[in-house]
Scaffold this motif. Structure first.
Motif: not given
Length: 447
Positions: A181-182, A254-265
């Motif tokens: 999460x960022x 948005x970088x202000x608040x989002x969640x990503x799958x680490x492997x996708x990033x």
């Protein structure tokens, strides 16, 4: 809008399911019929303007002021009426997550941001990485104080190369969890926010790679300008996020608040060297046949610009980021039809902002003197759709977001009036300024 730490109220969605393809077709058909009606009713307007300007120019002006905005608003309204957020399969996930916070001169905010993270009701293990990006103040010291005093697991990293993307990519090398999460260093999370964000991605199909959180304003009572922006985040930005999320292609996690799958990033090389790093990153993810959703219950409160100068810098930066995204990933190269459409809309945004800036604003001035060549009675045809879309969003935000989270909507009538009357007259020229900056490759500024 104020947060209150109370147990969340479970909300059930009982509307019948309508396939996304059906929603897409019905919304477009409704928008097309609305545009045909507006074109028919606006024929006298077109005739009058074509007596002053060549017919193609008159069509370009009226199209940018009325036809296309009316079509887009009708599509938005119909889509919102058909939208239904799928229920969460498990509201209390416990997956391990990492949180990245890029910080540059945030000594007065970083401790509070970390304290709100400490108050999350998420029961999974969280690892917090604060990446000090060459700060010249006491950001590092405040982070270490939080590490001593709070119960969450905090690690302070240092990245001297300036640029948010450098900081986030440095933090990414440390991430070992399946989700990351960022959060911006000035963003405060509602207590259930992370839980809902993780629950949404756990309830989504495997090809969903990211979930954008719902970002609202935390300093809306600072002055009139922040009061106006409160409505932009609460209604304007939220409506666009819901529309895009409905069609499985939220265009900015948005970088202000989002969640990503680490492997996708990591698969797309992390955050790019771009002023709109979150925009370009999201479009790269979408290009990989992945989807990006939006979770309205994952609420965060961020600090919005309190001066016009800082607002211009921020929104010009956003406009530049959109152009960067279009330059890197063309809409026709997106693999999914809905994403082609959503990113394709951005191709015409410079045209709409330009027409609004150089035609609508002068036309409004002329209308005050009785000259309705550009802005006339038919122009008001767009207003009912605007009010309808905002009314739908207000009802949704109040009953399906704020009520379940035990949040209250603070009264802000003055801000709403200025938002309706004059906000776009500032937004469009600022966006045009951003397009010009990107065209001539002006110097980038993070803040």
């Amino acid at each position: 809008m104020q947060t209150e730490i109370k147990p969340p109220i479970k909300t059930e969605y009982t509307k019948p399911y309508i396939p996304i393809k059906t929603k897409f077709i019905v919304s477009h058909l409704t928008a097309f019929l609305w545009m045909c009606l507006s074109i028919y009713l606006g024929l006298p307007w077109l005739k009058d303007l074509s007596h002053i300007l060549p017919l193609p120019v008159a069509l370009l002006i009226i199209g940018g002021i009325s036809y296309i905005p009316g079509y887009m608003n009708a599509f938005l309204v119909m889509s919102l009426l058909l939208d239904r957020q799928p229920p969460l399969k498990n509201q209390y996930p416990e997956d391990q997550i990492s949180v990245l916070i890029a910080a540059f001169n945030e000594e007065d905010k970083i401790y509070q941001t970390l304290r709100y993270l400490d108050h999350q009701d998420y029961h999974g293990k969280m690892k917090i990485y604060v990446i000090n990006n060459g700060s010249l103040d006491r950001t590092a010291e405040e982070t270490l104080r939080a590490k001593r005093e709070l119960s969450i697991d905090i690690e302070l990293l240092h990245e001297e190369k300036p640029g948010k993307f450098h900081a986030l990519n440095h933090g990414l090398t440390m991430v070992q969890t399946p989700y990351v999460i960022t959060i911006d260093a000035d963003t405060l999370l509602q207590p259930t926010s992370i839980r809902y964000l993780v629950a949404r991605i756990k309830s989504s199909p495997e090809d969903v790679c990211a979930i954008a959180g719902s970002v609202l304003t935390k300093n809306s009572r600072e002055n009139l300008w922040t009061r106006v922006q409160e409505w932009d985040y609460f209604l304007g930005i939220a409506s666009i996020k819901r529309l895009q999320g409905l069609y499985q292609g939220t265009l900015v996690a948005q970088g202000a608040y989002s969640l990503y799958k680490t492997n996708c990033i990591k698969a797309v090389g992390g955050w790019p060297n771009a002023i709109g790093e979150d925009i370009v990153l999201t479009w790269r993810l979408l290009q990989k046949h992945w989807k990006v959703y939006y979770e309205p219950l994952a609420v965060a409160f961020t600090e919005v610009p309190s001066t016009l100068k800082h607002f211009i810098r921020q929104r010009a930066r956003w406009a530049r980021g959109m152009i960067e995204g279009l330059n890197e990933v063309k809409p026709w190269n997106q693999p999914q039809i809905y994403i082609k459409y959503l990113t394709g809309i951005n191709l015409i945004m410079p045209y709409l902002d330009f027409i609004f800036t150089v035609c609508w604003i002068p036309g409004l001035i002329l209308a005050f003197f009785g000259h309705y060549w550009i802005v006339g009675p038919i122009t008001l045809f767009v207003l009912p759709l605007t009010f309808l879309s905002y009314s739908i969003l207000y009802f949704y935000q109040k009953n399906y977001v704020f009520k379940p989270l035990n949040l209250s909507i603070r009264k802000n009538l003055v801000g709403f009036i200025f938002f309706i009357i004059g906000y776009q007259m500032i937004m469009s020229p600022v966006s045009v300024f951003g397009y010009v900056q990107e065209l001539f490759k002006f110097k980038r500024n993070w803040k």
